[in-house]
Design a protein around this motif. Structure first.
Motif, PDB file in Angstrom:
ATOM      1  N   GLU A 183      25.185  31.498 -71.784  1.00  0.00           N
ATOM      2  CA  GLU A 183      25.292  30.548 -72.886  1.00  0.00           C
ATOM      3  C   GLU A 183      25.544  29.104 -72.435  1.00  0.00           C
ATOM      4  OE1 GLU A 183      28.172  31.396 -75.889  1.00  0.00           O
ATOM      5  OE2 GLU A 183      26.991  30.441 -77.442  1.00  0.00           O
ATOM      6  N   PRO A 184      26.499  28.871 -71.532  1.00  0.00           N
ATOM      7  CA  PRO A 184      26.671  27.475 -71.080  1.00  0.00           C
ATOM      8  C   PRO A 184      25.418  26.908 -70.418  1.00  0.00           C
ATOM      9  CG  PRO A 184      28.221  28.954 -69.956  1.00  0.00           C
ATOM     10  CD  PRO A 184      27.517  29.760 -70.973  1.00  0.00           C
ATOM     11  N   THR A 219      25.688  40.420 -74.995  1.00  0.00           N
ATOM     12  CA  THR A 219      25.759  41.122 -73.720  1.00  0.00           C
ATOM     13  C   THR A 219      26.415  40.202 -72.697  1.00  0.00           C
ATOM     14  OG1 THR A 219      23.633  40.287 -73.015  1.00  0.00           O
ATOM     15  CG2 THR A 219      23.625  42.396 -74.167  1.00  0.00           C
ATOM     16  N   VAL A 220      26.854  40.809 -71.599  1.00  0.00           N
ATOM     17  CA  VAL A 220      27.482  40.031 -70.545  1.00  0.00           C
ATOM     18  C   VAL A 220      26.542  38.923 -70.086  1.00  0.00           C
ATOM     19  CG1 VAL A 220      28.277  40.147 -68.171  1.00  0.00           C
ATOM     20  CG2 VAL A 220      28.876  41.937 -69.766  1.00  0.00           C
ATOM     21  N   LEU A 249      32.497  29.379 -64.563  1.00  0.00           N
ATOM     22  CA  LEU A 249      31.911  28.867 -63.329  1.00  0.00           C
ATOM     23  C   LEU A 249      30.456  28.453 -63.478  1.00  0.00           C
ATOM     24  CD1 LEU A 249      33.163  31.390 -60.632  1.00  0.00           C
ATOM     25  CD2 LEU A 249      33.819  28.999 -60.857  1.00  0.00           C
ATOM     26  N   ALA A 250      29.817  28.866 -64.580  1.00  0.00           N
ATOM     27  CA  ALA A 250      28.368  28.757 -64.698  1.00  0.00           C
ATOM     28  C   ALA A 250      27.837  27.345 -64.462  1.00  0.00           C
ATOM     29  CB  ALA A 250      27.924  29.271 -66.066  1.00  0.00           C
ATOM     30  N   LEU A 251      28.581  26.326 -64.869  1.00  0.00           N
ATOM     31  CA  LEU A 251      28.055  24.967 -64.789  1.00  0.00           C
ATOM     32  C   LEU A 251      28.590  24.196 -63.589  1.00  0.00           C
ATOM     33  CD1 LEU A 251      28.319  24.223 -68.583  1.00  0.00           C
ATOM     34  CD2 LEU A 251      26.222  24.541 -67.296  1.00  0.00           C
ATOM     35  N   ASN A 252      29.034  24.917 -62.570  1.00  0.00           N
ATOM     36  CA  ASN A 252      29.614  24.306 -61.371  1.00  0.00           C
ATOM     37  C   ASN A 252      30.685  23.278 -61.706  1.00  0.00           C
ATOM     38  OD1 ASN A 252      27.792  25.744 -59.758  1.00  0.00           O
ATOM     39  ND2 ASN A 252      26.225  24.175 -60.138  1.00  0.00           N
ATOM     40  N   PRO A 253      31.724  23.685 -62.377  1.00  0.00           N
ATOM     41  CA  PRO A 253      32.761  22.725 -62.759  1.00  0.00           C
ATOM     42  C   PRO A 253      33.579  22.308 -61.540  1.00  0.00           C
ATOM     43  CG  PRO A 253      33.494  24.929 -63.266  1.00  0.00           C
ATOM     44  CD  PRO A 253      32.098  25.066 -62.732  1.00  0.00           C
ATOM     45  N   LYS A 254      34.295  21.186 -61.691  1.00  0.00           N
ATOM     46  CA  LYS A 254      35.226  20.790 -60.649  1.00  0.00           C
ATOM     47  C   LYS A 254      36.634  21.210 -61.012  1.00  0.00           C
ATOM     48  CE  LYS A 254      32.867  16.679 -58.990  1.00  0.00           C
ATOM     49  NZ  LYS A 254      32.815  15.220 -59.096  1.00  0.00           N
TER      50      LYS A 254
END
Lengths: 349, 334
Positions: A122-123, A115-116, A174-179
């Motif tokens: 998942e990350p 699912t969405v 975006l889930a892991l607040n990337p730079k």
């Protein structure tokens, strides 16, 4: 645009990614495809560096190699102060949250059986120790951020349109607040009216979260819209790198000129006036690149030297890099002076 | 027809549906257009707008079921192609009407050399023997700009690059001197520099051979460069139809206007922010009873929800299917 205080978030030096070719009965190594062959560039904090080129020029491979999705042949990659070019994969894992990727085909890059919510979560499962509730809240926030209705969290990817699926892919990145996010042709598979929606979203997210993008695309008109700086690739090498306005107003490398002139102009009254440079032939095979300059087989302003000596990639004007023999004398002003002086002396004697 | 020339291909009221388990999908709704001799008609639309299905319906190329051409007439050479027997249709396809498909990778047969594939229509339609066909095939390859033609006839599709394969496809389509060439997104799968080569080739071929061309694309830039007239499709309908310059200078349908605004250009002013068309293209699960663009339109009003607008003639060969009159800024009269 060229803010001196900005420092590079990503710097890539002499990156090479060669894929071996095996053939024959004993599967001997008979050669290699030089997909990326000595690429260097910096991506400044908060900017969008666009990587453009035709299919097969190595732009996607370059994007993936920068994130170490491949084990690179050689070169240095420094992301946010950490050298990742030579780090083994287990060491890379804790660094992954800062660098993420949005893939080209939203159809193929989302698991149809998740699912969405599960896809975006998942990350978080892999890299954080949040509780289930915190994760669900975070998924909700991400869905809001990319403009998806939270009510659709339990649906599967097939229930969404192409543009919406790409939004899911972006939310996951975006889930892991990337730079730093590598966007590999994120709009190529979308319809024109949907492309603009996704591009605007990416720009909004960049402002909101201070993201840095490496944006890979073959669509030069969209690149002109989104890029801060543009790097043009041809056959595994960067042939020109320049700030957006400079590149479009005054391309230096003959390939960039041809590429820009080949873009169809959506205005019939202008169409007749555009001077087209139509390149002959096709891109040579990266397993057997020509001697000298890679572009010498198709270049309209080819010279003898191009077929023998590979041009050096250097800064020919402030902020503008190119690899072309046409700019040999402008490249190093002191050398030019010396040459001129010697000719002056000769004429005097 | 302003200039009075008799159209080579005249399509009227074409309607095609797909029967699916979820119900009928109305892919093409009441599409009409005429193709004049020697002109290039551009067909623009997003995926799912029905542009490919329209062209495939004309030639009976859609598998039935699920597809069914419900209504309409397609006049070509004095015959209605929707009613002729399969044998006559076969004669027309690849003979008087050539077809170039989008993807040159999948539309050539990998187990035959290209010479064979170019010779096939020549022998089937023109009754040439093997030797004559080989000579003509070589001429055709030269015509589409493949160097070393005699040698390359023996090569297989995988030995050609994408642009070269598309040239081979064009050679096949041109084999029998077609009156009409239908090109379905012929440059979409190609890179810009190769696309520029193919567009250039196409202009050249048209001036040499003088056939009429239908060019399907979603790229307005391509259309601006080569078309004489353009039809814009949305939701299986023709929403606007105009000569190319008129369409770009003076778009009348809100969809066309929005579409022209959303695409960034490499010349001129760079927009700080792209204009977007909100929402998604429709899935035509019901027979259209209202304007297909109503939910995404910025000038829609009550009437757009109740009736499907007909194509209003605006003069100068320009028509648009919209109740809103962009010239007066108000609704059109009934």
């Amino acid at each position: 645009m060229l803010d001196e205080t900005r420092k590079p978030l990503v710097s890539v030096r002499d990156l090479k990614m060669h894929f071996p070719i095996y053939a024959g009965l004993l599967r001997r190594r008979v050669g290699e495809v030089k997909a990326v062959d000595g690429v260097s560039f910096d991506v400044m904090e908060g900017e969008t560096l666009c990587l453009v080129g035709e299919s097969g020029c190595g732009k996607s491979t370059c994007g993936r190699a920068v994130l170490r999705l491949y084990d690179i042949t050689s070169g240095q990659i420094n992301i946010d102060g950490q050298e990742i070019g030579s780090a083994p994969q287990p060491k890379l894992r804790p660094m992954r949250p800062t660098m993420q990727m949005v893939f080209q085909d939203p159809q193929a890059s989302l698991n149809p059986r998740m699912t969405v919510e599960a896809i975006i979560k998942e990350p978080l499962d892999e890299h954080t120790k949040l509780s289930e509730k915190e994760k669900r809240d975070k998924v909700g926030e991400l869905m809001d951020a990319v403009g998806l209705n939270r009510k659709f969290a339990k649906r599967y990817p097939h229930a969404f349109s192409g543009g919406q699926r790409q939004r899911i892919g972006i939310a996951r990145a975006l889930a892991l607040n990337p730079k730093f996010i590598v966007c590999d042709e994120p709009i190529a598979a979308l319809d024109v009216s949907i492309q603009a929606q996704v591009v605007n979203l990416l720009e909004d997210l960049q402002d909101q979260f201070g993201l840095t993008y490496l944006f890979i695309s073959h669509d030069l008109s969209m690149v002109r819209h989104i890029a801060t700086r543009v790097a043009v690739m041809y056959l595994g090498k960067v042939v020109e790198l320049a700030p957006r306005e400079a590149l479009y107003a005054d391309p230096l490398h003959p390939y960039t000129k041809a590429l820009l002139s080949a873009v169809p102009e959506p205005d019939p009254s202008l169409e007749g006036k555009v001077e087209r440079i139509i390149l002959k032939g096709d891109v040579p095979s990266p397993s057997n690149p020509p001697q000298g300059c890679n572009f010498c087989t198709r270049c309209p302003s080819v010279m003898d030297i191009c077929k023998q000596v590979e041009p050096e990639y250097r800064e020919v004007k402030p902020g503008r890099f190119t690899a072309c023999h046409l700019y040999n004398d402008t490249a190093d002003p002191t050398a030019g002076h010396e040459a001129q002086e010697s000719t002056n002396k000769e004429s005097l004697t | 027809m302003p200039d009075g020339a008799l159209p080579v291909l005249d399509v009227r009221g074409l309607k095609t549906i797909f029967q699916t388990r979820a119900g009928d999908v109305h892919a093409v709704n009441d599409v009409s257009f005429a193709l004049k001799p020697g002109e290039l008609l551009g067909v623009v639309g997003e995926s799912g707008s029905g542009k490919s299905v329209t062209m495939m319906s004309l030639l009976g190329l859609l598998p039935s079921p699920p597809a069914q051409v419900e209504r309409g007439s397609v006049t070509f050479d004095g015959k209605n192609l929707l009613q002729v027997d399969p044998e006559t249709l076969r004669q027309v396809r690849g003979g008087k009407i050539g077809f170039v498909f989008q993807d040159p990778m999948t539309s050539l047969n990998p187990v035959f050399n290209v010479g064979n594939q170019i010779m096939e229509p020549l022998r089937k339609h023109m009754g040439l023997n093997k030797r004559q066909a080989a000579v003509r095939a070589k001429e055709l390859l030269e015509l589409v700009g493949i160097p070393d033609a005699a040698q390359r006839l023996k090569d297989y599709p995988h030995q050609f690059s994408g642009g070269m394969r598309q040239r081979v496809m064009i050679a096949i389509a041109l084999a029998c001197d077609p009156k009409v060439l239908i090109a379905d997104e012929p440059t979409t799968a190609l890179d810009v520099t190769i696309q520029a080569q193919i567009l250039d080739l196409m202009k050249d071929l048209r001036s040499k051979l003088g056939m009429a061309v239908i060019w399907i694309t979603h790229d307005l830039g391509v259309i601006a460069g080569i078309a004489d007239r353009v039809i814009v499709m949305y939701g299986g309908q023709v929403v606007e139809h105009a000569p190319v310059k008129e369409l770009f200078k003076n778009p009348q349908h809100p969809y066309t206007r929005a579409l022209l605004k959303t695409i960034p250009t490499i010349h001129g002013e760079r927009a700080a922010r792209l204009t977007i068309i909100e929402g998604q293209p429709p899935i035509m699960m019901d027979a259209p009873s209202a304007c297909p663009f109503r939910d995404r339109c910025d000038v829609a009003f009550d009437r757009c929800q109740q009736e499907n607008p007909p194509r209003y003639d605006l003069g100068n060969g320009h028509d648009a299917a919209c109740f809103f009159d962009a010239r007066t800024g108000g609704p059109r009269d009934a």
